[in-house]
Design a protein around this motif. Structure first.
Motif, PDB file in Angstrom:
ATOM      1  N   UNK A 235       0.844  -1.205   0.000  1.00  0.00           N
ATOM      2  CA  UNK A 235       0.000   0.000   0.000  1.00  0.00           C
ATOM      3  C   UNK A 235       0.873   1.246   0.000  1.00  0.00           C
ATOM      4  N   UNK A 236       1.922   1.249   0.807  1.00  0.00           N
ATOM      5  CA  UNK A 236       2.869   2.370   0.810  1.00  0.00           C
ATOM      6  C   UNK A 236       3.331   2.690  -0.610  1.00  0.00           C
ATOM      7  N   UNK A 237       3.850   1.685  -1.290  1.00  0.00           N
ATOM      8  CA  UNK A 237       4.435   1.899  -2.610  1.00  0.00           C
ATOM      9  C   UNK A 237       3.388   2.376  -3.611  1.00  0.00           C
ATOM     10  N   UNK A 238       2.178   1.846  -3.516  1.00  0.00           N
ATOM     11  CA  UNK A 238       1.159   2.250  -4.474  1.00  0.00           C
ATOM     12  C   UNK A 238       0.662   3.674  -4.221  1.00  0.00           C
ATOM     13  N   UNK A 239       0.631   4.089  -2.983  1.00  0.00           N
ATOM     14  CA  UNK A 239       0.234   5.470  -2.701  1.00  0.00           C
ATOM     15  C   UNK A 239       1.276   6.450  -3.239  1.00  0.00           C
TER      16      UNK A 239
ATOM     17  N   UNK B 227       7.856  11.653   2.957  1.00  0.00           N
ATOM     18  CA  UNK B 227       7.780  11.692   1.496  1.00  0.00           C
ATOM     19  C   UNK B 227       6.383  12.057   1.009  1.00  0.00           C
ATOM     20  N   UNK B 228       5.366  11.631   1.738  1.00  0.00           N
ATOM     21  CA  UNK B 228       4.002  11.981   1.336  1.00  0.00           C
ATOM     22  C   UNK B 228       3.795  13.493   1.346  1.00  0.00           C
ATOM     23  N   UNK B 229       4.218  14.141   2.420  1.00  0.00           N
ATOM     24  CA  UNK B 229       4.049  15.594   2.480  1.00  0.00           C
ATOM     25  C   UNK B 229       4.919  16.292   1.443  1.00  0.00           C
ATOM     26  N   UNK B 230       6.079  15.711   1.141  1.00  0.00           N
ATOM     27  CA  UNK B 230       6.939  16.292   0.111  1.00  0.00           C
ATOM     28  C   UNK B 230       6.243  16.290  -1.245  1.00  0.00           C
TER      29      UNK B 230
ATOM     30  N   UNK C  15       0.064  17.140   6.499  1.00  0.00           N
ATOM     31  CA  UNK C  15      -0.783  17.329   5.319  1.00  0.00           C
ATOM     32  C   UNK C  15      -1.387  15.993   4.883  1.00  0.00           C
ATOM     33  N   UNK C  16      -0.558  14.985   4.763  1.00  0.00           N
ATOM     34  CA  UNK C  16      -1.036  13.656   4.392  1.00  0.00           C
ATOM     35  C   UNK C  16      -2.043  13.132   5.410  1.00  0.00           C
ATOM     36  N   UNK C  17      -1.769  13.337   6.694  1.00  0.00           N
ATOM     37  CA  UNK C  17      -2.644  12.831   7.745  1.00  0.00           C
ATOM     38  C   UNK C  17      -4.002  13.514   7.729  1.00  0.00           C
ATOM     39  N   UNK C  18      -4.041  14.777   7.318  1.00  0.00           N
ATOM     40  CA  UNK C  18      -5.302  15.504   7.230  1.00  0.00           C
ATOM     41  C   UNK C  18      -6.099  15.088   6.002  1.00  0.00           C
ATOM     42  N   UNK C  19      -5.418  14.937   4.884  1.00  0.00           N
ATOM     43  CA  UNK C  19      -6.099  14.583   3.638  1.00  0.00           C
ATOM     44  C   UNK C  19      -6.543  13.125   3.622  1.00  0.00           C
ATOM     45  N   UNK C  20      -5.680  12.243   4.116  1.00  0.00           N
ATOM     46  CA  UNK C  20      -5.929  10.806   4.021  1.00  0.00           C
ATOM     47  C   UNK C  20      -5.724  10.136   5.384  1.00  0.00           C
ATOM     48  N   UNK C  21      -6.575  10.459   6.350  1.00  0.00           N
ATOM     49  CA  UNK C  21      -6.348   9.968   7.714  1.00  0.00           C
ATOM     50  C   UNK C  21      -6.380   8.452   7.843  1.00  0.00           C
TER      51      UNK C  21
ATOM     52  N   UNK D  60      10.192  17.825  10.891  1.00  0.00           N
ATOM     53  CA  UNK D  60       9.247  17.860   9.770  1.00  0.00           C
ATOM     54  C   UNK D  60       9.945  17.562   8.449  1.00  0.00           C
ATOM     55  N   UNK D  61       9.157  17.324   7.443  1.00  0.00           N
ATOM     56  CA  UNK D  61       9.723  17.158   6.105  1.00  0.00           C
ATOM     57  C   UNK D  61      10.323  18.480   5.645  1.00  0.00           C
ATOM     58  N   UNK D  62      11.576  18.487   5.188  1.00  0.00           N
ATOM     59  CA  UNK D  62      12.134  19.721   4.620  1.00  0.00           C
ATOM     60  C   UNK D  62      11.471  19.978   3.272  1.00  0.00           C
ATOM     61  N   UNK D  63      10.795  21.089   3.152  1.00  0.00           N
ATOM     62  CA  UNK D  63      10.027  21.377   1.934  1.00  0.00           C
ATOM     63  C   UNK D  63      10.459  22.726   1.365  1.00  0.00           C
ATOM     64  N   UNK D  64      11.503  22.740   0.552  1.00  0.00           N
ATOM     65  CA  UNK D  64      11.954  24.007  -0.040  1.00  0.00           C
ATOM     66  C   UNK D  64      10.906  24.660  -0.925  1.00  0.00           C
ATOM     67  N   UNK D  65      10.017  23.846  -1.523  1.00  0.00           N
ATOM     68  CA  UNK D  65       9.011  24.386  -2.441  1.00  0.00           C
ATOM     69  C   UNK D  65       7.617  24.084  -1.915  1.00  0.00           C
ATOM     70  N   UNK D  66       6.999  25.071  -1.262  1.00  0.00           N
ATOM     71  CA  UNK D  66       5.619  24.929  -0.825  1.00  0.00           C
ATOM     72  C   UNK D  66       5.084  26.279  -0.438  1.00  0.00           C
ATOM     73  N   UNK D  67       3.777  26.487  -0.415  1.00  0.00           N
ATOM     74  CA  UNK D  67       2.814  25.643  -1.108  1.00  0.00           C
ATOM     75  C   UNK D  67       2.406  26.334  -2.387  1.00  0.00           C
TER      76      UNK D  67
END
Length: 358
Positions: A138-142, A215-218, A263-269, A338-345
């Motif tokens: 499931x991880x890989x497919x998401x 990686x999901x939030x990235x 972000x992932x946890x909110x969208x896809x709890x 947290x996930x380092x996110x140089x490009x958001x949002x």
């Protein structure tokens, strides 16, 4: 997508697979009853779609790491079950060094068979191994969906829902999508044994869980492909900072999705809860195997009992709100940050999906 191994660069993996295959052949006869039970847990193909293998094709640097993680999980259980007298030394010694200095630096380009890496462990609790494998799929497919459907939130949401629904069609293997309270992981008679016995290897496993969720939030931070590229590479770079920086750089508590992947946890709890339950059971199995107070002839039954509790939606269940609060209360820095996110949002945030149990 090409899954070919560059054999000239993979002598270590070839040796590992050859050796462990021999172990499998020699171990089968000794565990006929466990193998018969495993027959009930047939293999099932992933849910195919246009998104299949998109992550591996687009981000091989990140994707190949998961093949090394498969080795890490399997060898951890194998050493503790097959060689309990030397497991503590080997895991925080040569196995930790092998992973951090070799396999993670040049990870295999194809998934490894965990039953080949850990044949004795696979015969001890094949049902639990099958649970892990089903959730890892499931991880890989998401990841595939988030790459393939970038910039198409409606399609992405529909495909995520399809994958979670498909995952749940196997109740004998599927982790509950209801959050479990921390007592199930840390309040049992065997709890905390592994992190005390092998703090280095335990922290390394938690670093796996950190990158799997961040990686999901990235990938969700922006719909622009160029932004996603930057964010994914930043997360992988941060992971290597952890694993190359020694024990002091590794997480000191189990990473939880609401904190490190909000972000992932909110969208896809539901998916996030499934993965937190997966990661919790990884810790539980480690503790059962490491704790000498669980008799050897009781370890299988104890593992299966714990596994059943992580599948059901009644025992040790907490609310979604308490799960979120618990994740943040454990401390973001201690979980790896947290996930380092140089490009958001770039895009407007999607409306939260309501969890069926909330």
């Amino acid at each position: 997508m090409s899954l070919r191994t560059q054999t000239s660069r993979r002598p270590l993996v070839r040796v590992l697979l050859a050796a462990t295959f021999t172990c499998v052949v020699g171990s089968v006869a000794a565990s006929a009853s466990a193998q018969a039970q495993a027959g009930k847990y047939y293999e099932q193909m992933y849910l195919p779609g246009a998104h299949s293998f998109a992550f591996n094709k687009t981000y091989p640097r990140a994707s190949y790491l998961f093949n090394a993680f498969d080795y890490g999980h399997a060898i951890m259980y194998e050493r503790m079950w097959r060689s309990p007298m030397t497991a503590a030394r080997d895991l925080d010694g040569r196995e930790y060094d092998l992973l951090t200095k070799s396999l993670l630096e040049k990870p295999p380009h194809v998934p490894l068979d965990e039953a080949a890496v850990g044949p004795s462990w696979a015969l001890l609790a094949p049902e639990t191994l099958a649970m892990f494998s089903w959730a890892h799929m499931l991880h890989r497919q998401l990841y595939d969906v988030l790459v393939h459907d970038a910039g198409k939130p409606a399609e992405r949401d529909a495909h995520v829902a399809d994958l979670v629904r498909y995952y749940k069609t196997r109740p004998a293997l599927a982790f509950s999508s209801h959050p479990k309270d921390m007592n199930l992981m840390e309040g049992q008679s065997y709890s905390l044994a592994f992190r005390k016995q092998n703090p280095k290897f335990n922290g390394l496993v938690w670093s796996y869980h950190w990158i799997q969720m961040t990686l999901y939030d990235a990938m969700l931070a922006s719909d622009a492909k160029a932004d996603m590229d930057v964010n994914v590479n930043a997360v992988v770079d941060r992971f290597y900072e952890m694993t190359r920086g020694g024990f002091a750089k590794l997480p000191t508590v189990m990473p939880m999705s609401p904190a490190i992947a909000p972000d992932f946890s909110t969208r896809y709890p539901e998916a996030a809860i499934i993965f937190d339950n997966l990661h919790s059971l990884h810790d539980v199995v480690s503790d059962i195997l490491a704790n000498a107070n669980v008799p050897r002839d009781k370890k299988r039954a104890t593992i299966l009992e714990a596994s059943a509790k992580y599948r059901d939606s009644t025992s040790s269940v907490t609310t979604v709100e308490e799960w979120v609060s618990m994740g943040h209360a454990m401390g973001l820095t201690q979980q790896g940050g947290p996930a380092p996110l140089p490009r958001r949002p770039a895009p407007k945030a999607a409306a939260p999906h309501k969890h069926p149990g909330s």
